[in-house]
Every structure is written in structure tokens, then in C-alpha cells.
Scaffold this motif. Structure first.
Motif, PDB file in Angstrom:
ATOM      1  N   PHE A 172       0.902  -1.564  -0.587  1.00 34.61           N
ATOM      2  CA  PHE A 172       0.530   0.362   0.397  1.00 34.61           C
ATOM      3  C   PHE A 172       0.914   0.939  -0.331  1.00 34.61           C
ATOM      4  O   PHE A 172       0.504   2.372  -0.043  1.00 34.61           O
ATOM      5  N   ASP A 173       2.173   1.471  -0.082  1.00 38.58           N
ATOM      6  CA  ASP A 173       2.908   2.143  -0.136  1.00 38.58           C
ATOM      7  C   ASP A 173       4.474   2.232  -0.754  1.00 38.58           C
ATOM      8  O   ASP A 173       5.143   1.399  -0.650  1.00 38.58           O
ATOM      9  N   ARG A 174       4.179   1.922  -2.118  1.00 37.04           N
ATOM     10  CA  ARG A 174       5.138   2.012  -3.499  1.00 37.04           C
ATOM     11  C   ARG A 174       5.939   2.736  -3.561  1.00 37.04           C
ATOM     12  O   ARG A 174       6.713   2.966  -4.939  1.00 37.04           O
ATOM     13  N   GLY A 175       6.231   3.725  -2.930  1.00 33.52           N
ATOM     14  CA  GLY A 175       7.239   5.275  -3.171  1.00 33.52           C
ATOM     15  C   GLY A 175       8.782   4.871  -3.031  1.00 33.52           C
ATOM     16  O   GLY A 175       8.615   5.399  -4.369  1.00 33.52           O
ATOM     17  N   PRO A 176       9.062   3.947  -3.001  1.00 36.10           N
ATOM     18  CA  PRO A 176      10.612   3.415  -3.326  1.00 36.10           C
ATOM     19  C   PRO A 176      10.473   3.142  -4.939  1.00 36.10           C
ATOM     20  O   PRO A 176      11.629   3.058  -5.062  1.00 36.10           O
ATOM     21  N   GLU A 177       8.748   2.456  -4.915  1.00 34.20           N
ATOM     22  CA  GLU A 177       9.253   1.971  -6.759  1.00 34.20           C
ATOM     23  C   GLU A 177       9.011   3.080  -7.634  1.00 34.20           C
ATOM     24  O   GLU A 177       8.919   3.294  -8.973  1.00 34.20           O
ATOM     25  N   LEU A 178       7.859   3.989  -7.280  1.00 39.19           N
ATOM     26  CA  LEU A 178       7.487   5.131  -7.562  1.00 39.19           C
ATOM     27  C   LEU A 178       8.344   6.246  -7.919  1.00 39.19           C
ATOM     28  O   LEU A 178       8.698   6.743  -8.945  1.00 39.19           O
ATOM     29  N   ASN A 179       9.526   6.498  -7.012  1.00 42.26           N
ATOM     30  CA  ASN A 179      10.017   7.663  -7.171  1.00 42.26           C
ATOM     31  C   ASN A 179      11.444   7.295  -7.457  1.00 42.26           C
ATOM     32  O   ASN A 179      12.272   8.219  -7.546  1.00 42.26           O
ATOM     33  N   GLY A 180      11.197   5.783  -8.036  1.00 40.67           N
ATOM     34  CA  GLY A 180      13.116   5.765  -7.812  1.00 40.67           C
ATOM     35  C   GLY A 180      14.180   5.214  -7.123  1.00 40.67           C
ATOM     36  O   GLY A 180      15.519   5.074  -7.425  1.00 40.67           O
ATOM     37  N   LEU A 181      13.950   5.104  -5.914  1.00 38.16           N
ATOM     38  CA  LEU A 181      14.522   4.832  -4.894  1.00 38.16           C
ATOM     39  C   LEU A 181      15.518   3.257  -5.121  1.00 38.16           C
ATOM     40  O   LEU A 181      16.779   2.861  -5.329  1.00 38.16           O
ATOM     41  N   MET A 182      14.401   2.376  -5.569  1.00 38.37           N
ATOM     42  CA  MET A 182      14.429   0.892  -5.800  1.00 38.37           C
ATOM     43  C   MET A 182      16.050   1.257  -7.241  1.00 38.37           C
ATOM     44  O   MET A 182      16.988   0.849  -6.614  1.00 38.37           O
ATOM     45  N   ILE A 235      -2.119  -9.313  -7.608  1.00 39.42           N
ATOM     46  CA  ILE A 235      -1.297  -8.322  -6.246  1.00 39.42           C
ATOM     47  C   ILE A 235      -1.313  -6.727  -6.577  1.00 39.42           C
ATOM     48  O   ILE A 235      -1.637  -6.240  -5.702  1.00 39.42           O
ATOM     49  N   ASP A 236      -0.881  -6.587  -7.460  1.00 38.75           N
ATOM     50  CA  ASP A 236      -0.989  -5.067  -8.604  1.00 38.75           C
ATOM     51  C   ASP A 236      -1.998  -4.624  -8.452  1.00 38.75           C
ATOM     52  O   ASP A 236      -2.595  -3.235  -8.884  1.00 38.75           O
ATOM     53  N   LYS A 237      -3.040  -5.422  -9.147  1.00 41.64           N
ATOM     54  CA  LYS A 237      -4.864  -4.298  -8.950  1.00 41.64           C
ATOM     55  C   LYS A 237      -4.563  -4.309  -6.826  1.00 41.64           C
ATOM     56  O   LYS A 237      -5.898  -3.522  -7.261  1.00 41.64           O
ATOM     57  N   HIS A 238      -4.837  -5.471  -6.675  1.00 40.23           N
ATOM     58  CA  HIS A 238      -5.456  -4.938  -5.378  1.00 40.23           C
ATOM     59  C   HIS A 238      -4.502  -4.083  -3.933  1.00 40.23           C
ATOM     60  O   HIS A 238      -4.914  -3.323  -3.678  1.00 40.23           O
ATOM     61  N   GLY A 239      -2.721  -4.131  -4.788  1.00 41.23           N
ATOM     62  CA  GLY A 239      -2.615  -3.529  -3.452  1.00 41.23           C
ATOM     63  C   GLY A 239      -1.859  -2.224  -4.341  1.00 41.23           C
ATOM     64  O   GLY A 239      -0.417  -2.059  -4.921  1.00 41.23           O
ATOM     65  N   VAL A 240      -2.744  -1.271  -4.152  1.00 41.69           N
ATOM     66  CA  VAL A 240      -2.722   0.512  -5.086  1.00 41.69           C
ATOM     67  C   VAL A 240      -1.707   1.430  -3.808  1.00 41.69           C
ATOM     68  O   VAL A 240      -2.184   1.613  -2.803  1.00 41.69           O
ATOM     69  N   HIS A 241      -1.324   1.279  -4.449  1.00 38.04           N
ATOM     70  CA  HIS A 241      -0.059   2.601  -3.628  1.00 38.04           C
ATOM     71  C   HIS A 241      -1.290   3.777  -3.169  1.00 38.04           C
ATOM     72  O   HIS A 241      -1.763   4.132  -3.968  1.00 38.04           O
ATOM     73  N   GLY A 242      -1.131   4.393  -1.741  1.00 37.42           N
ATOM     74  CA  GLY A 242      -1.428   5.189  -1.753  1.00 37.42           C
ATOM     75  C   GLY A 242      -2.897   4.622  -0.600  1.00 37.42           C
ATOM     76  O   GLY A 242      -3.893   5.407   0.279  1.00 37.42           O
ATOM     77  N   THR A 243      -3.370   3.359  -1.005  1.00 36.05           N
ATOM     78  CA  THR A 243      -4.171   3.281   0.371  1.00 36.05           C
ATOM     79  C   THR A 243      -4.000   2.873   1.693  1.00 36.05           C
ATOM     80  O   THR A 243      -3.242   3.041   1.939  1.00 36.05           O
ATOM     81  N   ALA A 244      -4.910   3.756   2.209  1.00 35.43           N
ATOM     82  CA  ALA A 244      -5.144   4.064   3.450  1.00 35.43           C
ATOM     83  C   ALA A 244      -4.313   4.588   4.147  1.00 35.43           C
ATOM     84  O   ALA A 244      -3.712   4.358   5.749  1.00 35.43           O
ATOM     85  N   LEU A 245      -3.589   5.305   3.590  1.00 28.92           N
ATOM     86  CA  LEU A 245      -2.408   6.556   3.831  1.00 28.92           C
ATOM     87  C   LEU A 245      -2.965   7.920   3.816  1.00 28.92           C
ATOM     88  O   LEU A 245      -3.739   8.368   3.511  1.00 28.92           O
TER      89      LEU A 245
END
Length: 340
Positions: A204-214, A330-340
Motif C-alpha cells: 500500500f506504499d510503493r514509494g520506493p518503486e515510484l520515486n526511483g529509490l529502488m 497483487i498489482d490490481k489490489h495492492g494500490v499505492h496510497g491505500t489507507a495512507l
């Protein structure tokens, strides 16, 4: 001595359970799971329970114990607790332990009880060594970037911690990619490479994937020790019902508001729960396995309120890899920002 008068005798097979992974390009290897003392390791929980969990973690092969000057309550209580366990139970195994601590986030009203200045960081490190009862920590982190202090000063303090022998490795936490890259470069120039970065990461928090940290971790050669892989318990079956259970973290924690547990959250978490059941595992085990699938993730930080919970979470290592079809779901239901 412990309350029962008998120091802990570590399990002889403690290195047979967990895989160990290199932290980036360094020689340091960490267990797939590290144990965090962020919550439930202050004076508001029974000492005997906390001790039992920590010692069981070590028996499972969890050698990395993550602390910070803020952890409690009150602040520094978790370090003092671990210092007592180290003194009474784990002293013979100090060379097998990776002890980390952090400084920089507020712990009091004074100007030197927060921030990334040399004064704040190095004074806090001395206090942490005192409370832990050890001559050095293995990893010393800047807990978060400080806009009021030049990055060169913060990085210089981390380098001093290592060159003085008070820490073996330098780390950062909660740094956005551009600052992480700059810190890595400054540390490299000082001859003290950045070994670990500690970001938040979950389904639910995929920040490291989305912001380039990975990608940055792979390029700059540091490992990720990710925290909140279960999104403060939201990636368990605890909140799937219509009401929040008595004693749940959402009822008492300053870090999890009950307002985020809405219909959208329950719909997504329930779908992930169903997929987990099809795989023969729990939602928590699916979430932990998913986090660990990334090669940049050296270790996932987990906590526990019981020995059973610790065993259950470590059990996520026992399931087969995800199929491509499962990852799509998992990608369909594990949505970044859920419950944040």
C-alpha cells in the motif's frame, strides 16, 4: 541477571532458518527479516514479554535489531530495554549481533534534541551507546533529512561516527532519492560508503518503486532495509471486519488513524486476503513475501507482540514464488496510497 536467574542459551540451529543478504555492494549481510523495536518495546509493555520476543527472534536467526533514540515510550526506553537484554542475556553473542540506532528526529524541546547537526547526531550516539551498554553500534542512521542543516554537516557526522569506531557502518532513513544520492556521494568521498537506506515500503506504499529509490539503490550500491512492510497492520486480517478489534493498533497508535480503515481499504485488503488463502498463506505472509521479492531489499523490518506472531511472519519464507498471474492480481489490489 534475568528475573528467573538464568541467562539465555541461544539455539544451536539459529543460522539454519533465514537467508542472509548483502547490503548493497558491501560485505555486510543481514537476515531477510530484521527486528524493529519501534513500537511495543517501551515501558508500557511487560519486560518479560519483550525479552521473550527478542530472544526468540535471535534463536530464529534474526541477528539485526533496529532501534532509535525516539523509540519508547518514553524516548530512549527501547534502547535501555535492549541494553538490559544485551547485558543479561546476549552479551556472549555481541559479535553475532547487528545493532542499529538512529538520531535526528525530535526527542525533546531543546535545539540539540533534534535535527541533523553534528552536535545533535553525535551527542545522541553517545547516549545510545550508554543506554545499550556497548562500545559501538553496527549501523548509525540519520533518521530523516534536516532542511535546517547542510547535508554536508549531517553526512560528516555519520562519517565521524564510523571513523571514530563508534559505528561500523553509516545509514540514512526516510531520505528522498535526490538527497539519498547526494548523501551517498558525500559519504563515498569521505571513504565511508552508504551501506543501508531505511524507507517505508509495502503493498500500500510503493514509494520506493515510484520515486526511483529502488533503481538508485542498485546504482549507488546501498541496500534497503524497509519498514512498515505490513502497513501498520493493515496488511493483516485484523481490520477486514466491520469494526476495529479491541486492542488493535488503530485504537491507540499515533501512527495509524482509524479513519483510513474505510470501504476502499477493506475491498482491496479482502481481495489480497483471498489470494493469500488460495496460496495457503495469510495476508501478512503474502505481503512480507512480496516485499522481499525485490533484490534491492536487503531486509524487511518486522515487529511482534508475541512469539507466535514472530513465527508466523517468518513463515512467509516457506511459500513458493509468485506466478506472473498472481503478481498481476497483487498489482490490481495492492494500490499505492491505500489507507495512507
Amino acid at each position: 541477571m534475568p528475573a528467573n536467574g538464568t541467562p539465555h542459551q541461544a539455539a544451536a540451529n539459529r543460522y539454519e532458518r533465514l537467508p542472509y543478504r548483502h547490503a548493497g555492494h558491501s560485505g555486510l549481510r543481514l537476515p531477510a527479516f530484521s527486528f524493529g523495536l519501534w513500537q511495543k518495546f517501551g515501558t508500557d509493555h511487560p519486560y518479560a514479554t519483550r525479552r521473550e520476543i527478542v530472544l526468540h527472534a535471535f534463536d530464529l536467526g534474526i541477528t539485526h535489531f533496529d532501534n532509535a533514540n525516539r523509540y519508547g515510550p518514553p524516548h530512549r526506553a527501547a534502547e535501555k530495554f535492549f541494553g538490559q537484554v544485551l547485558r543479561e542475556d546476549l552479551a556472549p553473542y555481541r559479535d553475532e549481533l547487528i545493532l542499529s540506532t538512529k538520531a535526528g528526529n525530535p526527542i525533546g524541546p531543546g535545539p540539540y534534541q533534534r535535527g541533523g547537526s553534528r552536535k545533535s547526531l553525535l551527542t545522541s550516539l553517545d547516549h545510545s551507546l550508554r543506554d545499550l551498554g556497548t562500545d559501538y553500534v553496527d549501523v548509525f542512521y540519520s533518521h530523516s533529512p534536516d532542511p535546517g542543516t547542510p547535508l554536508e554537516e549531517t553526512v560528516g557526522a555519520l562519517a565521524t561516527a564510523v571513523t571514530s569506531g563508534k559505528a561500523l557502518y553509516a545509514g540514512i532513513s526516510n531520505y528522498p532519492p535526490e538527497q539519498a544520492h547526494a548523501a551517498a556521494g558525500l559519504l563515498r568521498s569521505a571513504g565511508v560508503p552508504l551501506v543501508v537506506h531505511q524507507p517505508r515500503y509495502s503493498l500500500f506504499d510503493r514509494g520506493p518503486e515510484l520515486n526511483g529509490l529502488m533503481d538508485l539503490a542498485a546504482r549507488d550500491g546501498f541496500g534497503l532495509v524497509v519498514y512498515s512492510p505490513l502497513a501498520q497492520g493493515l496488511l493483516t486480517d485484523k481490520y477486514l471486519g466491520d469494526s476495529i478489534p479491541v486492542g488493535a493498533r488503530a485504537r491507540s497508535s499515533a501512527f495509524l488513524s482509524p479513519d483510513v480503515i474505510d470501504d476502499t481499504y477493506r475491498e482491496r485488503a479482502s481481495a489480497l486476503h483471498e489470494l493469500a488463502l488460495e496460496r495457503g498463506q495469510s495476508l501478512a505472509q503474502l505481503a512480507l513475501q512480496w516485499v522481499l521479492r525485490r533484490p534491492q531489499v536487503t531486509s524487511a523490518l518486522i515487529g511482534a507482540s508475541s512469539v507466535w506472531q514472530l513465527d508466523h511472519n517468518v513463515g512467509s519464507l516457506d511459500f513458493p514464488p509468485f506466478t506472473e498471474e498472481e503478481l498481476v492480481l497483487i498489482d490490481k489490489h495492492g494500490v499505492h496510497g491505500t489507507a495512507l
